[in-house]
Design an enzyme around this catalytic site. Structure first.
Site, PDB file in Angstrom:
ATOM      1  N   LYS A  70      -1.576   5.062   2.225  1.00 54.10           N
ATOM      2  CA  LYS A  70      -2.399   4.978   2.345  1.00 54.10           C
ATOM      3  C   LYS A  70      -1.934   4.566   0.384  1.00 54.10           C
ATOM      4  CE  LYS A  70      -5.600   5.384  -1.608  1.00 54.10           C
ATOM      5  NZ  LYS A  70      -5.972   5.992  -2.213  1.00 54.10           N
ATOM      6  N   SER A  71      -2.561   2.863  -0.520  1.00 48.62           N
ATOM      7  CA  SER A  71      -2.550   2.661  -1.849  1.00 48.62           C
ATOM      8  C   SER A  71      -3.226   1.223  -1.700  1.00 48.62           C
ATOM      9  CB  SER A  71      -0.814   2.854  -1.719  1.00 48.62           C
ATOM     10  OG  SER A  71      -1.074   1.672  -3.139  1.00 48.62           O
TER      11      SER A  71
ATOM     12  N   ASN B  71       5.750   0.198   0.518  1.00 51.82           N
ATOM     13  CA  ASN B  71       5.920   1.053   1.159  1.00 51.82           C
ATOM     14  C   ASN B  71       6.114   0.023   2.335  1.00 51.82           C
ATOM     15  OD1 ASN B  71       5.132   2.981  -0.203  1.00 51.82           O
ATOM     16  ND2 ASN B  71       2.963   3.555  -0.247  1.00 51.82           N
TER      17      ASN B  71
ATOM     18  N   HIS C 272     -11.332  12.227  16.970  1.00 54.31           N
ATOM     19  CA  HIS C 272     -10.634  11.823  15.559  1.00 54.31           C
ATOM     20  C   HIS C 272      -9.763  13.525  15.395  1.00 54.31           C
ATOM     21  CE1 HIS C 272     -11.136  10.754  10.486  1.00 54.31           C
ATOM     22  NE2 HIS C 272     -10.193  11.745  11.056  1.00 54.31           N
TER      23      HIS C 272
ATOM     24  N   ASP D 284      -4.908   1.657   9.756  1.00 51.40           N
ATOM     25  CA  ASP D 284      -6.040   2.674  10.145  1.00 51.40           C
ATOM     26  C   ASP D 284      -7.072   2.818   9.836  1.00 51.40           C
ATOM     27  OD1 ASP D 284      -5.095   5.305  11.574  1.00 51.40           O
ATOM     28  OD2 ASP D 284      -5.427   5.924  10.469  1.00 51.40           O
TER      29      ASP D 284
ATOM     30  N   TYR E 281     -14.609   7.630   7.684  1.00 52.40           N
ATOM     31  CA  TYR E 281     -13.745   6.964   5.875  1.00 52.40           C
ATOM     32  C   TYR E 281     -15.154   6.302   5.154  1.00 52.40           C
ATOM     33  CZ  TYR E 281      -8.897   8.051   8.837  1.00 52.40           C
ATOM     34  OH  TYR E 281      -8.398   8.425   9.215  1.00 52.40           O
TER      35      TYR E 281
ATOM     36  N   LEU F 235       1.713  -1.666  -1.710  1.00 48.99           N
ATOM     37  CA  LEU F 235       1.358  -1.443  -0.602  1.00 48.99           C
ATOM     38  C   LEU F 235       2.789  -2.391  -0.468  1.00 48.99           C
ATOM     39  CD1 LEU F 235      -1.627  -3.250  -0.681  1.00 48.99           C
ATOM     40  CD2 LEU F 235      -1.062  -0.913   0.251  1.00 48.99           C
TER      41      LEU F 235
ATOM     42  N   LYS G 290     -11.774   6.349  15.279  1.00 50.90           N
ATOM     43  CA  LYS G 290     -11.555   6.949  15.432  1.00 50.90           C
ATOM     44  C   LYS G 290     -13.017   7.619  15.668  1.00 50.90           C
ATOM     45  CE  LYS G 290      -7.269   7.492  13.064  1.00 50.90           C
ATOM     46  NZ  LYS G 290      -7.998   7.220  11.727  1.00 50.90           N
TER      47      LYS G 290
END
Ligand code: A2P
Length: 324
Positions: A270-271, A280, A109, A42, A47, A277, A76
């Site tokens: 997020k990590s 999750n 976005h 994503d 970002y 990772l 986005k």
């Protein structure tokens, strides 16, 4: 033969959220995530790390970990590119940075149009028209949402993106969007976690046939590094979460993430840490009971961490609410 992803129903339920990953960590994190089994990334122009995401994707493909077709890549459209003539160039810049010739999903976005900033002046332009000004301003632009959506439809028909959708829309904006969309929005991405369950908005989006992605699925944790929340606001310390964690032999984070997907949403934690990772993604070998799901949902307090009505005023000096 491996499956080519193209329909919104192919979007993997857990994706790697790339917001707030430093440029220097991004490519390695993308490779680590793909190694761990992530097939959903994503991303966003805003970002500021799409080039590095592209490097990670290229490296993972080169190492034979994955093919392009096995990945689901979302990006986005930033607020400064809402005018119809800017949508395609903004998407093409994203594609070039990511090293891709199509996206699986392209999202608006925010329902916030800002004055155009050329790439050569500042990229990504973020929220301020010119951060170098003595009194930098956030400058709204008069671009109606239907104009932006029509340009999103054009890039979809041109084959540059397989699906289009929106982020941070409320119910009223969704009803409006469906009144003029020629191509129905396939997805809605919104903040959602046990402190902000957003049941009505999610129900509406699903009634309209949209896939829903929850960002910040771990709640406050996303905002600690930004100074927008503190650890006392973490949902991971709640009894309902800790009890379920003990019962299933999982971590509190895994319980909250499992709750997110078991509601029928996709989530994008997020990590940058390889161990997290894996943690999750390791949420598919157990199921929360109805009682556990309800106990976690009952933690709702409509606590929104990502609210332009707050952060735009605090950081950019302009009161610009989009949620009431
Ligand atoms: P880190 O990258 O150091 O692991 P977001 O809500 O934007 O997805 O961010 C999630 C935040 O929670 C990040 O700050 C991330 O930090 C942290 N995090 C991610 N996974 C876990 C986990 N399993 N347990 C605890 N913290 C986590």
């Amino acid at each position: 033969m491996s499956k080519t992803m193209s329909s919104i129903t192919d979007m993997p339920p857990v994706g790697l959220g790339l917001w707030k990953i430093e440029k220097t960590d991004t490519a390695a994190t993308v490779v680590d995530a793909i190694k761990a089994g992530y097939r959903h990334l994503d991303s966003a122009c805003d970002y500021g790390n799409e080039k590095q995401v592209g490097e990670g994707i290229t490296e993972a493909i080169k190492q034979g970990l994955v093919t392009r077709e096995e990945l689901w890549v979302t990006s986005k459209l930033w607020n400064t590119y809402h005018a119809k003539e800017h949508v395609r160039p903004a998407l093409e810049r994203t594609l070039e940075d990511l090293g891709l010739d199509y996206l699986d999903l392209y999202l608006i976005h925010f329902p916030i149009a800002l004055e155009y900033v050329p790439f050569e002046k500042n990229y990504p332009p973020e929220w301020l028209f010119n951060p170098e000004d003595d009194n930098p301003e956030m400058r709204p632009a008069k671009v109606p949402h239907h104009e932006t959506w029509a340009a999103m439809e054009d890039v979809c028909e041109a084959g540059l993106v397989k699906n289009i959708g929106v982020c941070n829309y409320n119910s009223g904006l969704l009803h409006d969007l469906f009144s003029y969309a020629r191509i129905a929005p396939a997805a809605l991405q919104i903040e959602s976690h046990p402190y902000l369950t957003q049941d009505r908005l999610i129900r509406l989006a699903k009634d309209l046939g949209m896939a829903v992605t929850a960002f910040s699925p771990l709640g406050a944790l996303s905002y600690l590094q930004l100074g927008m929340a503190d650890m006392s606001e973490s949902v991971l310390v709640q009894d309902a979460v800790k009890t379920a964690a003990a019962a299933h032999g999982k971590t509190p984070a895994q319980i909250v993430l499992r709750w997110g997907i078991q509601r029928g949403n996709s989530i994008i934690p997020k990590s940058t840490k390889a161990e997290r990772l894996r943690e999750n993604l390791d949420i598919f070998d157990f199921e929360l009971s109805h009682a556990e799901m309800d106990a976690i949902a009952a933690l709702n307090q409509n606590r929104r961490f990502n609210d332009p009505g707050n952060f735009c005023e605090a950081a950019f000096g302009r009161f610009h609410p989009i949620y009431d």
